[in-house]
Design a protein around this motif. Structure first.
Motif, mmCIF file in Angstrom:
data_model
loop_
_atom_site.group_PDB
_atom_site.id
_atom_site.type_symbol
_atom_site.label_atom_id
_atom_site.label_comp_id
_atom_site.label_asym_id
_atom_site.label_seq_id
_atom_site.Cartn_x
_atom_site.Cartn_y
_atom_site.Cartn_z
ATOM 1 N N HIS A 32 0.833 -1.210 0.000
ATOM 2 C CA HIS A 32 0.000 0.000 0.000
ATOM 3 C C HIS A 32 0.868 1.261 0.000
ATOM 4 O O HIS A 32 1.970 1.258 0.531
ATOM 5 C CB HIS A 32 -0.928 -0.010 1.223
ATOM 6 C CG HIS A 32 -1.981 -1.076 1.139
ATOM 7 N ND1 HIS A 32 -3.175 -0.910 0.486
ATOM 8 C CD2 HIS A 32 -1.996 -2.353 1.626
ATOM 9 C CE1 HIS A 32 -3.901 -2.011 0.583
ATOM 10 N NE2 HIS A 32 -3.208 -2.906 1.272
ATOM 11 N N PRO A 33 0.349 2.359 -0.615
ATOM 12 C CA PRO A 33 -0.963 2.501 -1.264
ATOM 13 C C PRO A 33 -0.990 1.869 -2.651
ATOM 14 O O PRO A 33 0.010 1.874 -3.368
ATOM 15 C CB PRO A 33 -1.137 4.025 -1.358
ATOM 16 C CG PRO A 33 0.262 4.550 -1.441
ATOM 17 C CD PRO A 33 1.101 3.629 -0.585
ATOM 18 N N LEU A 34 -2.157 1.320 -3.014
ATOM 19 C CA LEU A 34 -2.320 0.617 -4.275
ATOM 20 C C LEU A 34 -2.931 1.529 -5.331
ATOM 21 O O LEU A 34 -3.781 2.366 -5.035
ATOM 22 C CB LEU A 34 -3.204 -0.615 -4.093
ATOM 23 C CG LEU A 34 -2.697 -1.705 -3.135
ATOM 24 C CD1 LEU A 34 -3.688 -2.848 -3.078
ATOM 25 C CD2 LEU A 34 -1.328 -2.204 -3.566
ATOM 26 N N LEU A 35 -2.486 1.347 -6.551
ATOM 27 C CA LEU A 35 -3.065 2.063 -7.686
ATOM 28 C C LEU A 35 -4.125 1.210 -8.369
ATOM 29 O O LEU A 35 -5.185 1.700 -8.754
ATOM 30 C CB LEU A 35 -1.965 2.437 -8.690
ATOM 31 C CG LEU A 35 -2.405 3.180 -9.945
ATOM 32 C CD1 LEU A 35 -2.984 4.542 -9.567
ATOM 33 C CD2 LEU A 35 -1.237 3.351 -10.915
ATOM 34 N N ILE A 36 -3.822 -0.079 -8.531
ATOM 35 C CA ILE A 36 -4.769 -1.029 -9.124
ATOM 36 C C ILE A 36 -4.929 -2.198 -8.152
ATOM 37 O O ILE A 36 -3.948 -2.806 -7.743
ATOM 38 C CB ILE A 36 -4.270 -1.544 -10.489
ATOM 39 C CG1 ILE A 36 -4.125 -0.378 -11.477
ATOM 40 C CG2 ILE A 36 -5.221 -2.604 -11.050
ATOM 41 C CD1 ILE A 36 -3.556 -0.795 -12.819
ATOM 42 N N THR A 37 -6.169 -2.488 -7.795
ATOM 43 C CA THR A 37 -6.434 -3.544 -6.817
ATOM 44 C C THR A 37 -7.228 -4.676 -7.448
ATOM 45 O O THR A 37 -8.410 -4.522 -7.748
ATOM 46 C CB THR A 37 -7.217 -2.979 -5.615
ATOM 47 O OG1 THR A 37 -6.506 -1.869 -5.069
ATOM 48 C CG2 THR A 37 -7.393 -4.047 -4.547
ATOM 49 N N TYR A 54 -2.291 -6.566 -9.369
ATOM 50 C CA TYR A 54 -2.183 -5.620 -8.259
ATOM 51 C C TYR A 54 -0.969 -4.734 -8.529
ATOM 52 O O TYR A 54 0.137 -5.228 -8.728
ATOM 53 C CB TYR A 54 -1.994 -6.352 -6.932
ATOM 54 C CG TYR A 54 -3.187 -7.174 -6.509
ATOM 55 C CD1 TYR A 54 -4.136 -6.645 -5.644
ATOM 56 C CD2 TYR A 54 -3.345 -8.479 -6.972
ATOM 57 C CE1 TYR A 54 -5.228 -7.403 -5.248
ATOM 58 C CE2 TYR A 54 -4.440 -9.231 -6.584
ATOM 59 C CZ TYR A 54 -5.370 -8.695 -5.722
ATOM 60 O OH TYR A 54 -6.460 -9.444 -5.338
ATOM 61 N N LEU A 55 -1.185 -3.435 -8.538
ATOM 62 C CA LEU A 55 -0.088 -2.504 -8.780
ATOM 63 C C LEU A 55 -0.097 -1.410 -7.717
ATOM 64 O O LEU A 55 -1.112 -0.737 -7.509
ATOM 65 C CB LEU A 55 -0.199 -1.865 -10.168
ATOM 66 C CG LEU A 55 0.208 -2.726 -11.373
ATOM 67 C CD1 LEU A 55 -0.005 -1.971 -12.662
ATOM 68 C CD2 LEU A 55 1.658 -3.162 -11.246
ATOM 69 N N SER A 56 1.027 -1.272 -7.048
ATOM 70 C CA SER A 56 1.172 -0.188 -6.078
ATOM 71 C C SER A 56 1.942 0.961 -6.727
ATOM 72 O O SER A 56 2.529 0.808 -7.798
ATOM 73 C CB SER A 56 1.930 -0.690 -4.847
ATOM 74 O OG SER A 56 3.270 -1.015 -5.202
ATOM 75 N N TYR A 57 1.942 2.089 -6.061
ATOM 76 C CA TYR A 57 2.708 3.228 -6.573
ATOM 77 C C TYR A 57 4.207 2.921 -6.578
ATOM 78 O O TYR A 57 4.955 3.375 -7.434
ATOM 79 C CB TYR A 57 2.409 4.480 -5.740
ATOM 80 C CG TYR A 57 1.045 5.067 -6.004
ATOM 81 C CD1 TYR A 57 0.850 5.938 -7.066
ATOM 82 C CD2 TYR A 57 -0.052 4.744 -5.205
ATOM 83 C CE1 TYR A 57 -0.408 6.483 -7.328
ATOM 84 C CE2 TYR A 57 -1.302 5.268 -5.453
ATOM 85 C CZ TYR A 57 -1.481 6.138 -6.520
ATOM 86 O OH TYR A 57 -2.723 6.664 -6.782
ATOM 87 N N LEU A 58 4.627 2.119 -5.617
ATOM 88 C CA LEU A 58 6.039 1.743 -5.546
ATOM 89 C C LEU A 58 6.437 0.863 -6.730
ATOM 90 O O LEU A 58 7.486 1.057 -7.343
ATOM 91 C CB LEU A 58 6.318 1.015 -4.228
ATOM 92 C CG LEU A 58 7.771 0.612 -3.959
ATOM 93 C CD1 LEU A 58 8.686 1.823 -4.017
ATOM 94 C CD2 LEU A 58 7.879 -0.088 -2.615
#
Length: 205
Positions: A32-37, A54-58
């Protein structure tokens, strides 16, 4: 002789670990934080396997770095291909492309097993990667780069005046040999035009 500057050597080092950064991006997908869940991939329906993204900002940041380092690497090779070179006599040479496949056989799997969400594992990675970077740049192990291998570059070990050189070339080294204009008895050797990466590592445009 034109020699690659320190920033270029850093790019060569970082770009060689793009596969590692890609693996880390996948591992950080649920941080987290997630961009795509849990986005379900359309038209992919395999029993017992749930294809969700699942894609996070990182992870997005790491993927951007992968693209950036890859683009900088290929741009650097293109720019240096058109610059002035120096000639090196060639006594003998052999292909050493197997060096491209051995660089990460240990490191990728070690790093992939770390839990980068914990401070301890992240610190281990940063310290080890920092030490690895200093050693690899200082020892000029910059030719061991799988991203160059994907573009068809080959690594050759060349003996020149009793000195062993590593030469990176996209096409066969034989095709780039320059015959002496006058066949002199004391120096009938072929030569090759190269750009210096360091003391013993060269790039053949």
């Amino acid at each position: 002789m034109r020699e690659f500057r320190a920033p270029v050597k850093v790019i060569l080092f970082l770009s060689s670990y793009v596969p590692l950064f890609f693996i880390m991006a996948l591992k950080f997908g649920k941080v987290h934080p997630l961009l795509i869940t849990g986005y379900k991939i359309p038209f992919v329906d395999v029993p017992y396997i749930d294809f969700r993204i699942y894609l996070s900002y990182l992870s997005i940041g790491l993927l951007v770095l992968c693209i950036l380092f890859t683009a900088l690497l290929y741009r650097m090779v293109t720019v240096h291909s058109g610059r002035s070179t120096t000639q090196k006599p060639v006594d003998k040479y052999q292909k050493r492309s197997e060096l491209l496949s051995m660089y990460l056989l240990v490191y990728v799997f070690v790093f992939a097993g770390l839990n980068f969400t914990t401070l301890l594992d992240l610190s281990i990675f940063l310290v080890f990667f920092g030490i690895l970077g200093v050693l690899q740049i200082n020892s000029e192990i910059l030719h061991v780069n799988p991203m160059l291998g994907l573009r068809g570059y080959q690594v050759y070990e060349v003996t020149s005046d009793e000195q062993v050189l590593l030469v990176i070339s996209k096409s066969s080294l034989e095709e780039k040999m320059i015959l002496p204009e006058i066949e002199e008895a004391d120096n009938p050797r072929k030569k090759i035009e190269v750009v210096s990466l360091g003391r013993n590592t060269y790039f053949a445009p």
